[in-house]
Design an enzyme around this catalytic site. Structure first.
Site, PDB file in Angstrom:
ATOM      1  N   ASP A  34     111.561 -59.811  -4.619  1.00  0.00           N
ATOM      2  CA  ASP A  34     111.379 -59.137  -5.909  1.00  0.00           C
ATOM      3  C   ASP A  34     110.613 -60.088  -6.825  1.00  0.00           C
ATOM      4  O   ASP A  34     110.956 -61.273  -6.904  1.00  0.00           O
ATOM      5  CB  ASP A  34     112.731 -58.783  -6.533  1.00  0.00           C
ATOM      6  CG  ASP A  34     112.618 -57.737  -7.632  1.00  0.00           C
ATOM      7  OD1 ASP A  34     111.711 -57.861  -8.481  1.00  0.00           O
ATOM      8  OD2 ASP A  34     113.447 -56.802  -7.653  1.00  0.00           O
TER       9      ASP A  34
ATOM     10  N   CYS B 208     110.899 -41.489  11.116  1.00  0.00           N
ATOM     11  CA  CYS B 208     110.523 -42.609  10.257  1.00  0.00           C
ATOM     12  C   CYS B 208     110.393 -42.093   8.825  1.00  0.00           C
ATOM     13  O   CYS B 208     110.554 -40.895   8.560  1.00  0.00           O
ATOM     14  CB  CYS B 208     109.229 -43.279  10.740  1.00  0.00           C
ATOM     15  SG  CYS B 208     107.717 -42.348  10.357  1.00  0.00           S
TER      16      CYS B 208
ATOM     17  N   CYS C 294     112.661 -44.864 -12.690  1.00  0.00           N
ATOM     18  CA  CYS C 294     113.808 -44.876 -13.616  1.00  0.00           C
ATOM     19  C   CYS C 294     113.400 -45.131 -15.055  1.00  0.00           C
ATOM     20  O   CYS C 294     113.992 -44.586 -15.989  1.00  0.00           O
ATOM     21  CB  CYS C 294     114.821 -45.928 -13.170  1.00  0.00           C
ATOM     22  SG  CYS C 294     115.650 -45.548 -11.625  1.00  0.00           S
TER      23      CYS C 294
ATOM     24  N   CYS D 124     103.934 -36.655  13.171  1.00  0.00           N
ATOM     25  CA  CYS D 124     104.058 -37.646  12.096  1.00  0.00           C
ATOM     26  C   CYS D 124     102.927 -38.675  12.171  1.00  0.00           C
ATOM     27  O   CYS D 124     102.674 -39.252  13.235  1.00  0.00           O
ATOM     28  CB  CYS D 124     105.410 -38.354  12.182  1.00  0.00           C
ATOM     29  SG  CYS D 124     105.603 -39.709  10.988  1.00  0.00           S
TER      30      CYS D 124
END
Length: 389
Positions: free
Chosen positions: A181, A292, A309, A366
């Site tokens: 992060d 997946c 968010c 896919c």
């Protein structure tokens, strides 16, 4: 209510029914072929047991004894901590038809005091106490705890999903947690990102999380990478792990993760939240039947259809619920227990307090895992996501 007098009377009755032998005699009989069983709990045995003894917790003895010793005629010696539980265990085996049963007087405590051979447990005293309740689970035990201690889990994001997932994985004893992060802690994070604290606002999230996780469990290794997940570093950051917990909050990162786990053959535990709803699934390229991430989202939705968010808001407890579900799936995969959420999408609505499971089959067409899928590079994925957005 059991009084001391009643207990002594009960023990006296058992001693009339069950042969008691000193530890040194038990050792001699063991050398002549007797089976020595330690009926203490897993956490008690974790710090050591009599050399050559078989560990079966008292509560599971009747269920497992026939698998270990089908013959009712072999000598079976029972040992506990002090010699009382083993009396009860011996009496139970007599009722099952075992004809040569004895209890070791004084139990493991006396065995050690008399200097008889002891094998070191797989866990030290701190671990045996720290993980005591987990060790009692037959699906975990010492062997399972050892698996957790050897596991390496990569967590993408130390935010709303990564924070609760990391806390519980650390508490469970995962050997290495890698945190990826590049953000810093903001005050607006604190209502849901519970691994951080007000005093650490402005600190790198990976460092803030490392401090909290090591304070919770100093036994684990927390490896922080304060980097943004990008095309040039995704494989470097993820390789060498046992699985990936996806706590990212944007589609380009998720598509990068999805491509990397396919190439590295790593399970991806997906989670997402929006306002009052969340969803969880497991994508495991090691299984031929597993879809997946791109089976679920072949293409990125428009930005207006998938706000993050900061744009749409989120009820603070929701990421905690989803993050804990992700941690649960991670523990199941590492321990090899239960039924993982492979081929299933679990959705949760906090307002209605309802869980809904949707079947998620593998898509033969896919573009990520289908037979015609072609990997042309991570940079192409980034450009494709930018064009689609």
């Amino acid at each position: 209510m059991t009084t001391p007098l009643n207990r002594e009377s009960w023990l006296a009755t058992l001693r009339q029914q069950v042969e008691e032998i000193p530890p040194v005699e038990a050792l001699a009989r063991q050398a002549r072929g007797a089976l020595l069983i330690d009926v203490r709990e897993d956490d008690e045995r974790a710090t050591g047991l009599a050399t050559g003894a078989l560990g079966i917790s008292r509560g599971f003895l009747e269920l497992r004894i026939e698998q270990q010793e089908p013959s009712r005629d072999r000598q079976v010696l029972l040992m506990c901590g002090s010699g009382q539980r083993s009396l009860l265990a011996a009496e139970a085996l007599q009722r099952m038809g075992y004809t040569q049963v004895a209890s070791v007087a004084g139990g493991f405590g006396r065995w050690k005091t008399e200097g008889l051979p002891v094998s070191a447990g797989t866990l030290d005293t701190d671990a045996a106490e720290r993980y005591a309740r987990q060790l009692r689970l037959p699906q975990v035990g010492q062997a399972g705890q050892a698996k957790l201690g050897q596991a390496k889990v990569a967590l993408l994001g130390a935010g709303g999903l990564g924070a609760p997932a990391a806390l519980y994985l650390a508490a469970a004893g995962i050997g290495q947690l890698t945190l990826i992060d590049d953000d810093r802690v903001e005050r607006s994070n604190l209502h849901r990102q519970v691994v951080h604290a007000d005093a650490r606002v402005g600190m790198l999230k990976t460092e803030s999380a490392r401090m909290a996780l090591n304070a919770l469990n100093p036994r684990i290794n927390v490896v922080p990478y304060s980097e943004r997940l990008q095309a040039h570093n995704v494989e470097r950051l993820l390789q060498g792990h046992d699985l990936v917990v996806d706590g990212s909050d944007n589609f380009p990162a998720r598509y990068l993760i999805a491509a990397a786990v396919q190439r590295l053959r790593l399970p991806m535990i997906y989670g997402a939240v929006e306002r009052f709803t969340g969803q969880v699934s497991v994508f495991d390229p090691r299984r031929v039947d597993s879809p997946c991430y791109r089976c679920l989202f072949p293409e990125p939705p428009a930005a207006a259809d998938a706000p993050n968010c900061s744009e749409a808001g989120v009820l603070g407890v929701l990421p905690g619920i989803v993050g804990l579900l992700q941690a649960t799936e991670a523990l199941k995969l590492i321990l090899g227990i239960g039924e993982p959420l492979v081929g299933r999408l679990l959705s949760f609505d906090t307002l209605g307090m309802r869980f809904r499971e949707t079947r998620l089959p593998r898509d033969p067409q896919c573009p990520g895992c289908g037979p015609q899928a072609q990997f042309t590079g991570y940079e192409d994925i980034v450009q494709w996501c930018a064009a689609a957005g």
